[in-house]
Design an enzyme around this catalytic site. Sequence first.
Site, mmCIF file in Angstrom:
data_model
loop_
_atom_site.group_PDB
_atom_site.id
_atom_site.type_symbol
_atom_site.label_atom_id
_atom_site.label_comp_id
_atom_site.label_asym_id
_atom_site.label_seq_id
_atom_site.Cartn_x
_atom_site.Cartn_y
_atom_site.Cartn_z
ATOM 1 N N HIS A 156 -52.421 66.444 -41.351
ATOM 2 C CA HIS A 156 -52.324 67.792 -41.904
ATOM 3 C C HIS A 156 -52.815 67.721 -43.343
ATOM 4 C CE1 HIS A 156 -50.761 71.925 -42.223
ATOM 5 N NE2 HIS A 156 -50.656 71.581 -43.499
ATOM 6 N N CYS A 157 -53.797 68.545 -43.671
ATOM 7 C CA CYS A 157 -54.382 68.480 -45.011
ATOM 8 C C CYS A 157 -53.959 69.713 -45.806
ATOM 9 C CB CYS A 157 -55.907 68.415 -44.918
ATOM 10 S SG CYS A 157 -56.677 68.505 -46.535
ATOM 11 N N PRO A 158 -53.142 69.550 -46.851
ATOM 12 C CA PRO A 158 -52.743 70.724 -47.624
ATOM 13 C C PRO A 158 -53.910 71.360 -48.372
ATOM 14 C CG PRO A 158 -51.921 68.714 -48.637
ATOM 15 C CD PRO A 158 -52.525 68.320 -47.329
#
Length: 332
Positions: A156-158
Amino acid sequence: MMLIPTHHFRDIERKPEYLQPEKCVPPPHPGPVGTMWFIRDGCGIACAIVTWFLVLYAEFVVLFVMLIPSRDYVYSVINGIVFNLLAFLALASHCRAMLTDPGAVPKGNATKEFIESLQLKPGQVVYKCPKCCSIKPDRAHHCSVCKRCIRKMDHHCPWVNNCVGENNQKYFVLFTMYIALISLHALIMVGFHFLHCFEEDWTKCSSFSPPTTVILLILLCFEGLLFLIFTSVMFGTQVHSICTDETGIERLKRKHQPRERRASWKSVKETFGGDFSPNWFNPFSRPCDPEPLSDGDWVRQVASLSDMGNTETTEEQSEERKDEDSVEVIDE
Ligand SMILES: [Zn+2]
Ligand SMILES: [Zn+2]
């Protein structure tokens, strides 16, 4: 069908309440097909806004401090076009990565009817995610930020406020590539600008005062260096993941779960959308549509049913496997 090694089941928590399919009901409002995908996560939204702000800051310095005041018209026009085109492609890739469904598994499909309809044979199991009540196909993982199970989830890439998965990995790779390219381009231009200003009179080489010019350029240098390193490492990792057909999560778990991989070129073509063409670099061209899930994709084979007998143990270590899968077994 891939065989899952038996030790895999040690990190499965078999809580009786998860084994009641009737507890899983489809969400009341599944939402019309084609609704825009957007993760409502405060931290992710803030990071995405910061990303845009940093690109726009670079745009501002490149245009108003370096290119427009320059008297070399050809240099300014060529560099202006290249930089703006790359920045536009970077932001377009960012939007596509953020607003594309990364490959979410239908929520709440682990219903009794659905599991019965799969007609599991002895030795076959389905993995149920207790958090979103969906059946997990192979290589899907639950993301606690997106609150969904994502097919071929990498991480998951913020910064793009989304998971990187099967359907948006292309956009994420393009995003890291274009950010690395504009960072490099900006650094080269700052280098030339400093050289030029040392040779000429500082008051003539920018429309801002010399101290302001130096501060703006140093900040751009700092930003460019930081992002060049960060995004090129990310780009390399992603390309390696695609070529080896192994997601970030799978790499972490490799020791525990060896699995078959596809040929690297096939994996690259699937991610970027068919045979090599300029469209590979186009964030507006979609990657290959993933094959729709058939009944067989939901079901997984176990080596031996007796191994399933005592799966009472809780998950061993497994940082990323906090999503306590539960298993549905048909034991004749
Ligand atoms: Zn889930
Ligand atoms: Zn996510």
